[in-house]
Design a protein around this motif. Structure first.
Motif, mmCIF file in Angstrom:
data_model
loop_
_atom_site.group_PDB
_atom_site.id
_atom_site.type_symbol
_atom_site.label_atom_id
_atom_site.label_comp_id
_atom_site.label_asym_id
_atom_site.label_seq_id
_atom_site.Cartn_x
_atom_site.Cartn_y
_atom_site.Cartn_z
ATOM 1 N N GLU A 90 4.165 -41.816 -20.692
ATOM 2 C CA GLU A 90 5.588 -42.125 -20.817
ATOM 3 C C GLU A 90 6.386 -40.837 -20.677
ATOM 4 O O GLU A 90 5.935 -39.767 -21.103
ATOM 5 C CB GLU A 90 5.879 -42.740 -22.190
ATOM 6 C CG GLU A 90 5.230 -44.087 -22.382
ATOM 7 C CD GLU A 90 5.499 -44.676 -23.765
ATOM 8 O OE1 GLU A 90 6.066 -43.973 -24.637
ATOM 9 O OE2 GLU A 90 5.133 -45.846 -23.958
ATOM 10 N N GLN A 91 7.575 -40.956 -20.097
ATOM 11 C CA GLN A 91 8.443 -39.783 -19.962
ATOM 12 C C GLN A 91 8.921 -39.360 -21.350
ATOM 13 O O GLN A 91 9.434 -40.169 -22.104
ATOM 14 C CB GLN A 91 9.643 -40.110 -19.081
ATOM 15 C CG GLN A 91 10.597 -38.946 -18.914
ATOM 16 C CD GLN A 91 11.775 -39.298 -18.050
ATOM 17 O OE1 GLN A 91 11.616 -39.655 -16.910
ATOM 18 N NE2 GLN A 91 12.962 -39.196 -18.611
ATOM 19 N N VAL A 92 8.733 -38.075 -21.679
ATOM 20 C CA VAL A 92 9.188 -37.563 -22.974
ATOM 21 C C VAL A 92 10.263 -36.484 -22.830
ATOM 22 O O VAL A 92 10.900 -36.110 -23.812
ATOM 23 C CB VAL A 92 8.006 -37.023 -23.821
ATOM 24 C CG1 VAL A 92 7.065 -38.150 -24.202
ATOM 25 C CG2 VAL A 92 7.257 -35.914 -23.097
ATOM 26 N N MET A 93 10.461 -35.979 -21.612
ATOM 27 C CA MET A 93 11.491 -34.976 -21.373
ATOM 28 C C MET A 93 11.877 -35.024 -19.904
ATOM 29 O O MET A 93 11.027 -35.209 -19.046
ATOM 30 C CB MET A 93 10.968 -33.569 -21.701
ATOM 31 C CG MET A 93 11.979 -32.467 -21.474
ATOM 32 S SD MET A 93 11.256 -30.815 -21.609
ATOM 33 C CE MET A 93 10.353 -30.688 -20.082
ATOM 34 N N ASN A 94 13.182 -34.868 -19.635
ATOM 35 C CA ASN A 94 13.646 -34.767 -18.253
ATOM 36 C C ASN A 94 14.926 -33.927 -18.247
ATOM 37 O O ASN A 94 15.958 -34.387 -18.730
ATOM 38 C CB ASN A 94 13.893 -36.133 -17.638
ATOM 39 C CG ASN A 94 14.104 -36.055 -16.139
ATOM 40 O OD1 ASN A 94 14.511 -35.015 -15.612
ATOM 41 N ND2 ASN A 94 13.817 -37.133 -15.454
ATOM 42 N N HIS A 95 14.822 -32.709 -17.724
ATOM 43 C CA HIS A 95 15.985 -31.817 -17.620
ATOM 44 C C HIS A 95 16.567 -31.820 -16.209
ATOM 45 O O HIS A 95 17.407 -30.996 -15.897
ATOM 46 C CB HIS A 95 15.593 -30.381 -17.994
ATOM 47 C CG HIS A 95 15.305 -30.198 -19.445
ATOM 48 N ND1 HIS A 95 16.210 -30.464 -20.452
ATOM 49 C CD2 HIS A 95 14.186 -29.765 -20.081
ATOM 50 C CE1 HIS A 95 15.680 -30.211 -21.620
ATOM 51 N NE2 HIS A 95 14.442 -29.783 -21.431
ATOM 52 N N GLY A 96 16.101 -32.717 -15.364
ATOM 53 C CA GLY A 96 16.569 -32.757 -13.982
ATOM 54 C C GLY A 96 15.694 -31.924 -13.065
ATOM 55 O O GLY A 96 15.316 -32.374 -12.001
ATOM 56 N N TRP A 97 15.345 -30.730 -13.463
ATOM 57 C CA TRP A 97 14.489 -29.843 -12.656
ATOM 58 C C TRP A 97 13.044 -29.858 -13.139
ATOM 59 O O TRP A 97 12.153 -29.402 -12.442
ATOM 60 C CB TRP A 97 15.045 -28.425 -12.644
ATOM 61 C CG TRP A 97 15.225 -27.832 -14.014
ATOM 62 C CD1 TRP A 97 16.307 -27.983 -14.829
ATOM 63 C CD2 TRP A 97 14.289 -27.037 -14.719
ATOM 64 N NE1 TRP A 97 16.087 -27.313 -16.007
ATOM 65 C CE2 TRP A 97 14.849 -26.725 -15.964
ATOM 66 C CE3 TRP A 97 13.019 -26.549 -14.423
ATOM 67 C CZ2 TRP A 97 14.203 -25.950 -16.920
ATOM 68 C CZ3 TRP A 97 12.369 -25.770 -15.371
ATOM 69 C CH2 TRP A 97 12.969 -25.481 -16.599
ATOM 70 N N SER A 124 1.050 -38.918 -23.247
ATOM 71 C CA SER A 124 0.332 -40.087 -23.727
ATOM 72 C C SER A 124 0.920 -40.505 -25.072
ATOM 73 O O SER A 124 0.995 -39.682 -25.987
ATOM 74 C CB SER A 124 -1.153 -39.746 -23.910
ATOM 75 O OG SER A 124 -1.791 -40.730 -24.695
ATOM 76 N N PRO A 125 1.338 -41.759 -25.223
ATOM 77 C CA PRO A 125 1.875 -42.204 -26.514
ATOM 78 C C PRO A 125 0.848 -42.113 -27.648
ATOM 79 O O PRO A 125 1.200 -41.842 -28.783
ATOM 80 C CB PRO A 125 2.267 -43.660 -26.271
ATOM 81 C CG PRO A 125 2.339 -43.823 -24.802
ATOM 82 C CD PRO A 125 1.403 -42.807 -24.214
ATOM 83 N N SER A 126 -0.427 -42.302 -27.332
ATOM 84 C CA SER A 126 -1.464 -42.278 -28.369
ATOM 85 C C SER A 126 -1.963 -40.865 -28.677
ATOM 86 O O SER A 126 -2.574 -40.642 -29.714
ATOM 87 C CB SER A 126 -2.641 -43.162 -27.955
ATOM 88 O OG SER A 126 -3.219 -42.685 -26.763
ATOM 89 N N SER A 127 -1.713 -39.926 -27.778
ATOM 90 C CA SER A 127 -2.125 -38.536 -27.971
ATOM 91 C C SER A 127 -1.026 -37.647 -27.384
ATOM 92 O O SER A 127 -1.147 -37.148 -26.270
ATOM 93 C CB SER A 127 -3.465 -38.293 -27.268
ATOM 94 O OG SER A 127 -3.910 -36.992 -27.494
ATOM 95 N N PRO A 128 0.080 -37.458 -28.111
ATOM 96 C CA PRO A 128 1.276 -36.818 -27.565
ATOM 97 C C PRO A 128 1.090 -35.423 -26.983
ATOM 98 O O PRO A 128 1.884 -34.992 -26.158
ATOM 99 C CB PRO A 128 2.236 -36.781 -28.756
ATOM 100 C CG PRO A 128 1.759 -37.840 -29.670
ATOM 101 C CD PRO A 128 0.272 -37.913 -29.488
ATOM 102 N N ALA A 129 0.053 -34.698 -27.384
ATOM 103 C CA ALA A 129 -0.176 -33.364 -26.811
ATOM 104 C C ALA A 129 -0.816 -33.439 -25.432
ATOM 105 O O ALA A 129 -0.887 -32.431 -24.738
ATOM 106 C CB ALA A 129 -1.040 -32.528 -27.748
ATOM 107 N N ALA A 130 -1.279 -34.632 -25.020
ATOM 108 C CA ALA A 130 -1.820 -34.821 -23.662
ATOM 109 C C ALA A 130 -0.624 -35.034 -22.735
ATOM 110 O O ALA A 130 -0.018 -36.106 -22.731
ATOM 111 C CB ALA A 130 -2.777 -36.001 -23.619
#
Length: 115
Positions: free
Chosen positions: A28-35, A41-47
């Motif tokens: 899932e997208q967790v960050m988008n700054h445009g560039w 991974s929702p189940s393993s966020p560091a992945a």
């Protein structure tokens, strides 16, 4: 010093297509700054994997990001070792403190900590 996560940075001109493709794998997208956009991974966020068209404030695009708990100590260690610093230690407007260093394989590493 503790490593918190390691994220490959994929240079891409197809960010939307990458979001859809990696979404099929469960990211899932967790960050988008445009560039730069990061998928996790929702189940393993560091992945995570990031896709970037280029870096906003640096002259080169990093191959990998390494988040550490003490970026100032990492910077001092790299400078002390004589490693090639490509982007000086600085605070960025999006909330990280970071620098770029070249590893022995020629790869550009974005070493960062969140402020």
């Amino acid at each position: 010093m503790t490593v918190r996560r390691v994220v490959p940075n994929v240079q891409s001109e197809t960010v939307q297509e990458s979001r859809e493709f990696y979404g099929l794998l469960g990211f899932e997208q967790v960050m988008n700054h445009g560039w730069i956009m990061t998928m996790a991974s929702p189940s393993s966020p560091a992945a995570q994997v990031s896709f970037t068209a280029g870096d906003k404030t640096a002259p080169v695009t990093p191959d990998m990001s390494v988040e550490v708990d003490d970026v100032d100590a990492a910077y001092a260690a790299m400078r002390g070792s004589g490693a090639e610093i490509l982007h000086p230690l600085q605070d960025e407007e999006w909330g990280v403190r970071r620098f770029f260093v070249r590893d022995p394989n020629g790869r550009v590493i974005n070493v960062l900590g969140h402020r």
